[in-house]
Design a protein around this motif. Structure first.
Motif, PDB file in Angstrom:
ATOM      1  N   GLN A 187     -20.368 -49.120  57.361  1.00 20.91           N
ATOM      2  CA  GLN A 187     -19.126 -49.508  56.701  1.00 20.91           C
ATOM      3  C   GLN A 187     -17.933 -48.865  57.382  1.00 20.91           C
ATOM      4  O   GLN A 187     -16.880 -49.493  57.576  1.00 20.91           O
ATOM      5  CB  GLN A 187     -19.176 -49.091  55.223  1.00 20.91           C
ATOM      6  N   GLU A 188     -18.113 -47.597  57.812  1.00 19.88           N
ATOM      7  CA  GLU A 188     -17.051 -46.914  58.536  1.00 19.88           C
ATOM      8  C   GLU A 188     -16.767 -47.610  59.860  1.00 19.88           C
ATOM      9  O   GLU A 188     -15.604 -47.774  60.250  1.00 19.88           O
ATOM     10  CB  GLU A 188     -17.442 -45.455  58.774  1.00 19.88           C
ATOM     11  N   ILE A 189     -17.830 -48.013  60.544  1.00 24.94           N
ATOM     12  CA  ILE A 189     -17.650 -48.728  61.810  1.00 24.94           C
ATOM     13  C   ILE A 189     -16.960 -50.069  61.583  1.00 24.94           C
ATOM     14  O   ILE A 189     -16.112 -50.493  62.366  1.00 24.94           O
ATOM     15  CB  ILE A 189     -19.014 -48.913  62.499  1.00 24.94           C
ATOM     16  N   HIS A 190     -17.323 -50.728  60.475  1.00 18.98           N
ATOM     17  CA  HIS A 190     -16.760 -52.038  60.185  1.00 18.98           C
ATOM     18  C   HIS A 190     -15.265 -51.955  59.879  1.00 18.98           C
ATOM     19  O   HIS A 190     -14.500 -52.892  60.179  1.00 18.98           O
ATOM     20  CB  HIS A 190     -17.500 -52.663  58.995  1.00 18.98           C
ATOM     21  N   ASP A 191     -14.809 -50.838  59.298  1.00 21.21           N
ATOM     22  CA  ASP A 191     -13.403 -50.702  58.911  1.00 21.21           C
ATOM     23  C   ASP A 191     -12.494 -50.387  60.096  1.00 21.21           C
ATOM     24  O   ASP A 191     -11.271 -50.423  59.952  1.00 21.21           O
ATOM     25  CB  ASP A 191     -13.263 -49.593  57.857  1.00 21.21           C
ATOM     26  N   ILE A 192     -13.055 -50.044  61.253  1.00 18.01           N
ATOM     27  CA  ILE A 192     -12.245 -49.667  62.409  1.00 18.01           C
ATOM     28  C   ILE A 192     -11.811 -50.915  63.175  1.00 18.01           C
ATOM     29  O   ILE A 192     -12.587 -51.861  63.352  1.00 18.01           O
ATOM     30  CB  ILE A 192     -13.053 -48.729  63.340  1.00 18.01           C
ATOM     31  N   ASP A 193     -10.567 -50.885  63.625  1.00 21.66           N
ATOM     32  CA  ASP A 193     -10.053 -51.960  64.490  1.00 21.66           C
ATOM     33  C   ASP A 193     -10.454 -51.626  65.931  1.00 21.66           C
ATOM     34  O   ASP A 193      -9.753 -50.896  66.643  1.00 21.66           O
ATOM     35  CB  ASP A 193      -8.533 -52.055  64.359  1.00 21.66           C
ATOM     36  N   TRP A 194     -11.600 -52.160  66.372  1.00 20.62           N
ATOM     37  CA  TRP A 194     -12.149 -51.797  67.683  1.00 20.62           C
ATOM     38  C   TRP A 194     -11.352 -52.374  68.832  1.00 20.62           C
ATOM     39  O   TRP A 194     -11.474 -51.897  69.968  1.00 20.62           O
ATOM     40  CB  TRP A 194     -13.608 -52.258  67.767  1.00 20.62           C
ATOM     41  N   SER A 195     -10.527 -53.355  68.576  1.00 14.72           N
ATOM     42  CA  SER A 195      -9.714 -53.916  69.660  1.00 14.72           C
ATOM     43  C   SER A 195      -8.672 -52.921  70.156  1.00 14.72           C
ATOM     44  O   SER A 195      -8.177 -53.048  71.282  1.00 14.72           O
ATOM     45  CB  SER A 195      -9.022 -55.193  69.189  1.00 14.72           C
ATOM     46  N   ARG A 196      -8.362 -51.900  69.351  1.00 19.34           N
ATOM     47  CA  ARG A 196      -7.380 -50.893  69.741  1.00 19.34           C
ATOM     48  C   ARG A 196      -8.033 -49.578  70.173  1.00 19.34           C
ATOM     49  O   ARG A 196      -7.340 -48.593  70.422  1.00 19.34           O
ATOM     50  CB  ARG A 196      -6.426 -50.614  68.570  1.00 19.34           C
ATOM     51  N   ASN A 197      -9.369 -49.573  70.289  1.00 22.82           N
ATOM     52  CA  ASN A 197     -10.054 -48.346  70.703  1.00 22.82           C
ATOM     53  C   ASN A 197      -9.853 -48.112  72.197  1.00 22.82           C
ATOM     54  O   ASN A 197      -9.899 -49.048  73.004  1.00 22.82           O
ATOM     55  CB  ASN A 197     -11.546 -48.447  70.392  1.00 22.82           C
ATOM     56  N   THR A 198      -9.634 -46.851  72.567  1.00 20.40           N
ATOM     57  CA  THR A 198      -9.354 -46.516  73.960  1.00 20.40           C
ATOM     58  C   THR A 198     -10.118 -45.263  74.367  1.00 20.40           C
ATOM     59  O   THR A 198     -10.495 -44.440  73.534  1.00 20.40           O
ATOM     60  CB  THR A 198      -7.846 -46.261  74.169  1.00 20.40           C
ATOM     61  N   CYS A 199     -10.344 -45.144  75.668  1.00 23.42           N
ATOM     62  CA  CYS A 199     -10.921 -43.942  76.274  1.00 23.42           C
ATOM     63  C   CYS A 199     -10.053 -43.602  77.484  1.00 23.42           C
ATOM     64  O   CYS A 199     -10.001 -44.361  78.449  1.00 23.42           O
ATOM     65  CB  CYS A 199     -12.373 -44.178  76.697  1.00 23.42           C
TER      66      CYS A 199
ATOM     67  N   VAL B 218     -15.968 -47.918  83.188  1.00 22.10           N
ATOM     68  CA  VAL B 218     -16.394 -49.279  83.535  1.00 22.10           C
ATOM     69  C   VAL B 218     -17.573 -49.748  82.677  1.00 22.10           C
ATOM     70  O   VAL B 218     -17.520 -50.819  82.072  1.00 22.10           O
ATOM     71  CB  VAL B 218     -16.782 -49.358  85.037  1.00 22.10           C
ATOM     72  N   ARG B 219     -18.614 -48.940  82.619  1.00 23.67           N
ATOM     73  CA  ARG B 219     -19.860 -49.414  82.020  1.00 23.67           C
ATOM     74  C   ARG B 219     -19.795 -49.549  80.499  1.00 23.67           C
ATOM     75  O   ARG B 219     -20.379 -50.469  79.922  1.00 23.67           O
ATOM     76  CB  ARG B 219     -21.003 -48.479  82.406  1.00 23.67           C
ATOM     77  N   ILE B 220     -19.115 -48.640  79.824  1.00 21.78           N
ATOM     78  CA  ILE B 220     -19.035 -48.695  78.365  1.00 21.78           C
ATOM     79  C   ILE B 220     -17.859 -49.567  77.949  1.00 21.78           C
ATOM     80  O   ILE B 220     -16.731 -49.367  78.391  1.00 21.78           O
ATOM     81  CB  ILE B 220     -18.888 -47.284  77.764  1.00 21.78           C
ATOM     82  N   ASP B 221     -18.144 -50.517  77.071  1.00 21.75           N
ATOM     83  CA  ASP B 221     -17.096 -51.350  76.481  1.00 21.75           C
ATOM     84  C   ASP B 221     -16.673 -50.692  75.171  1.00 21.75           C
ATOM     85  O   ASP B 221     -17.362 -50.794  74.153  1.00 21.75           O
ATOM     86  CB  ASP B 221     -17.613 -52.768  76.238  1.00 21.75           C
ATOM     87  N   TRP B 222     -15.535 -50.020  75.180  1.00 22.24           N
ATOM     88  CA  TRP B 222     -15.110 -49.245  74.012  1.00 22.24           C
ATOM     89  C   TRP B 222     -14.634 -50.125  72.868  1.00 22.24           C
ATOM     90  O   TRP B 222     -14.451 -49.627  71.751  1.00 22.24           O
ATOM     91  CB  TRP B 222     -14.006 -48.278  74.426  1.00 22.24           C
ATOM     92  N   THR B 223     -14.415 -51.404  73.129  1.00 22.85           N
ATOM     93  CA  THR B 223     -14.005 -52.308  72.054  1.00 22.85           C
ATOM     94  C   THR B 223     -15.201 -52.963  71.365  1.00 22.85           C
ATOM     95  O   THR B 223     -15.016 -53.744  70.443  1.00 22.85           O
ATOM     96  CB  THR B 223     -13.093 -53.404  72.615  1.00 22.85           C
ATOM     97  N   ASP B 224     -16.418 -52.644  71.813  1.00 25.52           N
ATOM     98  CA  ASP B 224     -17.637 -53.203  71.228  1.00 25.52           C
ATOM     99  C   ASP B 224     -18.500 -52.063  70.704  1.00 25.52           C
ATOM    100  O   ASP B 224     -19.048 -51.282  71.482  1.00 25.52           O
ATOM    101  CB  ASP B 224     -18.404 -54.006  72.281  1.00 25.52           C
ATOM    102  N   PRO B 225     -18.646 -51.915  69.381  1.00 27.98           N
ATOM    103  CA  PRO B 225     -19.445 -50.809  68.832  1.00 27.98           C
ATOM    104  C   PRO B 225     -20.948 -50.988  68.977  1.00 27.98           C
ATOM    105  O   PRO B 225     -21.708 -50.058  68.696  1.00 27.98           O
ATOM    106  CB  PRO B 225     -19.035 -50.791  67.352  1.00 27.98           C
ATOM    107  N   GLY B 226     -21.393 -52.173  69.408  1.00 27.62           N
ATOM    108  CA  GLY B 226     -22.834 -52.411  69.534  1.00 27.62           C
ATOM    109  C   GLY B 226     -23.433 -52.930  68.246  1.00 27.62           C
ATOM    110  O   GLY B 226     -22.807 -52.946  67.184  1.00 27.62           O
TER     111      GLY B 226
END
Length: 259
Positions: free
Chosen positions: A195-207, A159-167
């Motif tokens: 740069q590595e964080i920027h290249d990731i598609d965070w909308s598809r990140n899951t936990c 709940v608390r961590i938004d895995w689609t938002d890297p901060g």
């Protein structure tokens, strides 16, 4: 909790009634009227009319004295930092004495410094132990502890961590003098990580929670740590007796991708 509140309410009512009975029998002096500015005229009718300014000043002093006594009582009951620490440790031990539980999470992308910090800091604050294994395709987070701490950690991960938002990225300051070269190296490493964080598609990140259940004893009793693994064999070696969890996570990944 509802029954505990009910018992507390009944106990307090019995104590108040006992005190009233003692006052009626003359064993205790009646308490002085609790005068406030809102009930001044109703409690001190004749006195308030005779000299309202004097009575108001007296009431204000009584209110201030009651507040001071209340604050002093709270301060006396306040726990010291050592006592508070001991109380927390006792609560953790009581929670663990009821039984240990384990949570295993598979995270697709665990490269954000904000996510890593929250996972590590909350595990240590809750008294949980375990390990985070960083593989090439995913990361595996295993935590062990009491039921109450496990429940709080489950809420953190789901709940608390938004895995689609890297901060937000951390700001880097320019080095000066002898620290200039080290500062430039740190800035270069940070730029590469960003740069590595920027290249990731965070909308598809899951936990995903792949395992939850009771355990007899801790596999990692010495705290919460993180380990990198270049291959599956390295990951299994880091997990030791829990190596099968890595295979479960690998198969879980394949099953979800097929769906």
């Amino acid at each position: 909790k509802k029954e505990m509140k009910k018992l507390r309410r009944q106990r307090r009512q019995a104590e108040i009634q006992d005190k009233r009975d003692r006052v009626k029998m003359g064993l205790l002096p009646p308490p002085p009227p609790k005068v406030k500015l809102s009930n001044l005229m109703r409690v001190l009718t004749s006195e308030a009319v005779a000299d309202p300014t004097k009575i108001e000043a007296r009431v204000r002093r009584e209110v201030a004295a009651r507040k001071e006594a209340h604050d002093r009582t709270n301060q006396d009951r306040k726990l010291t930092p050592d006592q508070r620490r001991e109380k927390l440790e006792a609560e953790k031990e009581k929670d663990e004495s009821k039984g240990l539980s384990c949570l295993v999470y598979k995270i697709k992308h665990l490269v954000s410094p904000a996510h890593k910090f929250k996972i590590r800091r909350n595990a240590r604050q809750l008294g949980l132990t375990g390990i985070t294994v960083f593989g090439k395709d995913f990361a595996l987070v295993i935590v062990e502890g009491g039921a109450k701490a496990i429940k709080a950690y489950r809420r953190l991960m789901t709940v608390r961590i938004d895995w689609t938002d890297p901060g937000r990225p951390k700001d880097t300051s320019d080095g000066e003098g002898e620290d200039a070269e080290a500062g430039n190296d740190h800035a270069a490493d940070n730029a590469q990580a960003q740069q590595e964080i920027h290249d990731i598609d965070w909308s598809r990140n899951t936990c995903e929670l792949i395992f939850e259940g009771p355990i007899r004893e801790r596999t990692w009793p010495n705290g919460f740590r993180g380990r990198g693994a270049e291959t599956d064999a390295d990951a299994r070696q880091e997990l030791g007796s829990r190596a099968s969890l890595w295979d479960v996570a690998r198969r879980w990944n394949a099953a979800t991708e097929e769906v």
